[in-house]
Each structure stands twice: as structure tokens, then as C-alpha cells.
Design an enzyme around this catalytic site. Structure first.
Site, PDB file in Angstrom:
ATOM      1  N   THR A 208       1.092  -1.705  -0.190  1.00  0.00           N
ATOM      2  CA  THR A 208       0.088   0.088  -0.282  1.00  0.00           C
ATOM      3  C   THR A 208       1.170   1.394   0.115  1.00  0.00           C
ATOM      4  O   THR A 208       1.610   1.404   0.094  1.00  0.00           O
ATOM      5  CB  THR A 208      -1.154  -0.048   1.380  1.00  0.00           C
ATOM      6  OG1 THR A 208       0.046   0.139   2.195  1.00  0.00           O
ATOM      7  CG2 THR A 208      -1.730  -1.044   1.211  1.00  0.00           C
ATOM      8  N   ASN A 210       0.864   4.511   1.704  1.00  0.00           N
ATOM      9  CA  ASN A 210       1.027   5.134   2.873  1.00  0.00           C
ATOM     10  C   ASN A 210       0.559   6.880   2.574  1.00  0.00           C
ATOM     11  O   ASN A 210       1.761   7.449   2.744  1.00  0.00           O
ATOM     12  CB  ASN A 210       1.705   4.707   4.041  1.00  0.00           C
ATOM     13  CG  ASN A 210       1.345   3.305   4.667  1.00  0.00           C
ATOM     14  OD1 ASN A 210       0.173   2.572   4.904  1.00  0.00           O
ATOM     15  ND2 ASN A 210       1.837   2.172   3.749  1.00  0.00           N
ATOM     16  N   GLU A 259      -4.237   4.049   3.896  1.00  0.00           N
ATOM     17  CA  GLU A 259      -2.796   2.618   3.170  1.00  0.00           C
ATOM     18  C   GLU A 259      -4.110   2.972   1.572  1.00  0.00           C
ATOM     19  O   GLU A 259      -5.575   2.405   2.269  1.00  0.00           O
ATOM     20  CB  GLU A 259      -3.062   2.299   3.752  1.00  0.00           C
ATOM     21  CG  GLU A 259      -2.088   2.468   5.258  1.00  0.00           C
ATOM     22  CD  GLU A 259      -2.483   1.261   5.759  1.00  0.00           C
ATOM     23  OE1 GLU A 259      -0.998   0.457   5.859  1.00  0.00           O
ATOM     24  OE2 GLU A 259      -2.611   0.762   7.246  1.00  0.00           O
TER      25      GLU A 259
END
Length: 310
Positions: A208, A210, A259
Site C-alpha cells: 500500500t 501510505n 493506506e
């Protein structure tokens, strides 16, 4: 579009103009009606249109600690105003000294001396000056004294709801990004710089991005969302993303994070400033007792995101 920081920065040769005034956070459909009215009047009269707005939010100066969540950062707000055809934006630093300015002084110093207003367009709930003492009636009186006219733009409503920044913030805070988009006239956008996280997403096959967002950013409620991740500020660089907001309860997290798992993407976004346009709320945050059911749920979130955005 010209941009000035402070009304003292308005060029000396600036001619008469059509002015509208407000914080305009979100530049939502109600704001668009007011600003659109001002732009049209300016074109009809062969004048320049000017938006007067404020930074920081007046609430933070008048009541320290009460800064509302911000729907549009200054750069984004300027982009939206330019898209509406505005000729110039004057961002007035809202200082304690400026907050003490009387309505009469505001009218004289800002509208007359700096901007040479011919027409002032405001919403019917407009207030201005020290302690918000000025209203439409007082503004019209100042216009008669100083030689400008005042035109009122009605509030925009749908199904009995008045579109306002406060209403949209409440929608975002509740995770109702569809209602927020309906009032904004576009998806709610959240911007931030991609920073390194705990790398747990990468470990389970769903790396992901962030986002580190502005301290006052209007972040949707905890949950999972379908969104577009935008790179470079244009829709040409947008990609589908499944976004998780919360504290990662499965991993006993404590820090609230945003995220984004970007579908069909294998690149590196670290250090890049990106935006998320929220399209739909998929589900609430949940805690799982094992990794396997979490991974299965993420797969389902991704497929839901793909189905919604395709």
C-alpha cells in the site's frame, strides 16, 4: 489567473472589478453558484472577476483550536477557482489584527481602495467584519456610499439540504463519500505525500501507499473505500485504488493511517505527492483473528473496487 497574497498586493493599475468574498472551502455547488454569478456579471460588464478568500480559516483565529477539517487545500482551491473562470484570487492573511477590522473599514480598504469593486456578489447568509457584525443590509449601505452594487446569490439546496462546507464535512466524517460528492459536484479529494509504513501490506501481497496528509485534512471515517489515486494532479494519471483508513486493528495498530492499494500497479510511489478521489464506502474496519481471512477480505475489496470503478 492572477493570484495575490494580501489585498495590499493588488496591482496599482487594477481597474474596476466584480468581487465575491468567502472562505469557499470545498468550492462546492453552492460556492460554484455564487462564483459563477460573479464571473458572468464581470463578463457582461467587461470587467475582471475577483475572489477574496482567507488563510488560515477565520475560525482558527477567532476561536483558537477550533480549526475545521479542510476540504480543499489552498493550491487545490485555486485550481478549482481557475476552472470556474475567475480572473484573480486575493488570499487575505486572516490575522488577529485583520479580524478586528470593522465592516466599514473592510468595505473601504478591501472592496473600494484595493479592488475598485463595481459589483459585490455574496450568498444570502454572508457576514463580514469584526464579530461578523456586517450583513447584506450593511453591505448594501456601504455600496450606496462607495459606489458599488450588491447582488445576492441564493443558497443551493437539494431534497431540503442546503449545500454548505459544514454539511460536506459531516458527510466525509461519517464516511458518506457519495453524499459529499453530490454536494461538491465531484468526488471528495484527499492529498498527501507517500511515506514508508510497516510494510505489512507488502508481506501479505497487497503493498500500500501510505499517505501523510495535512494536519487539518478532512479524512473520511475509518473504513475501506473505492477511490481513484491521482498522480501529477491530472485525471490522465489516475488509477483504481482500494483505500483503508484506520488503525489496522488486526495488527493492534494505534496510529490512524490512510493506506491505498493501487490496482494493477507495481511501481514505487515513495516521496510522491498523490491524491485520492473517494467514490464509494465499501465496508467498516474489522479485526481478524488470523491473516488468511484478512487476505480473503482484501481480495474481495479489490474486486468490489474494480467493479465499481470500471
Amino acid at each position: 489567473m492572477q493570484r495575490w497574497r494580501g489585498y495590499e498586493a493588488v496591482p496599482g493599475g487594477w481597474g474596476r472589478s466584480v468581487v465575491t468574498i468567502g472562505v469557499f472551502d470545498g468550492v462546492h455547488r453552492g460556492h460554484q453558484a455564487i462564483i459563477g454569478h460573479a464571473v458572468k456579471r464581470a463578463r457582461d460588464l467587461g470587467l475582471q472577476s475577483v475572489v477574496v478568500t482567507f488563510d488560515p480559516h477565520p475560525a482558527e483565529v477567532v476561536r483558537p483550536g477550533s480549526h475545521p477539517a479542510v476540504l480543499t487545500e489552498p493550491v487545490r482551491k485555486a485550481e478549482l477557482l481557475e476552472q470556474l473562470g475567475v480572473d484573480a484570487v486575493c488570499v487575505v492573511p486572516f490575522t488577529p489584527a485583520f479580524s478586528q477590522l470593522s465592516p466599514e473599514a473592510f468595505g473601504h480598504d478591501v472592496l473600494v481602495e484595493a479592488l475598485h469593486a463595481a459589483v459585490v456578489v455574496v450568498g444570502d447568509n454572508f457576514r463580514f467584519g469584526h464579530r461578523a457584525a456586517g450583513d447584506l443590509r450593511l453591505l448594501a449601505g456601504l455600496g450606496r456610499s462607495f459606489g458599488f452594487t450588491v447582488e445576492e446569490a441564493p443558497l443551493v439546496t437539494a431534497d431540503g439540504v442546503v449545500f454548505s462546507s459544514t454539511y460536506i464535512r459531516s458527510c466525509v466524517d461519517a464516511g458518506d463519500v457519495r453524499a459529499a460528492a453530490a454536494a461538491l459536484g465531484r468526488p471528495h479529494r484527499l492529498a498527501g505525500v507517500v511515506v514508508r509504513g510497516d510494510q505489512r501490506g507488502r508481506e501479505i501481497g497487497f503493498p500500500t501507499a501510505n499517505l501523510m496528509c495535512h494536519r487539518y485534512a478532512a479524512i473520511p471515517a475509518d473504513g475501506v473505500y473505492a477511490a481513484w489515486l491521482i498522480r501529477g494532479g491530472t485525471h490522465a494519471g489516475r488509477q483504481m485504488a482500494s483505500v483503508s483508513i484506520g488503525t489496522n486493528p488486526t495488527f493492534s495498530g494505534r496510529e490512524r493511517r490512510v493506506e491505498a492499494y493501487v490496482l494493477d500497479f507495481a511501481g514505487d510511489l515513495y516521496g510522491e505527492r498523490v491524491s485520492l478521489d473517494f467514490v464509494a464506502h465499501l465496508r467498516e474496519q474489522r479485526r481478524y483473528d488470523a491473516i488468511e481471512p484478512l487476505v480473503a477480505q482484501i481480495r474481495e475489496d479489490v474486486e468490489q473496487t474494480r467493479a465499481l470503478l470500471q
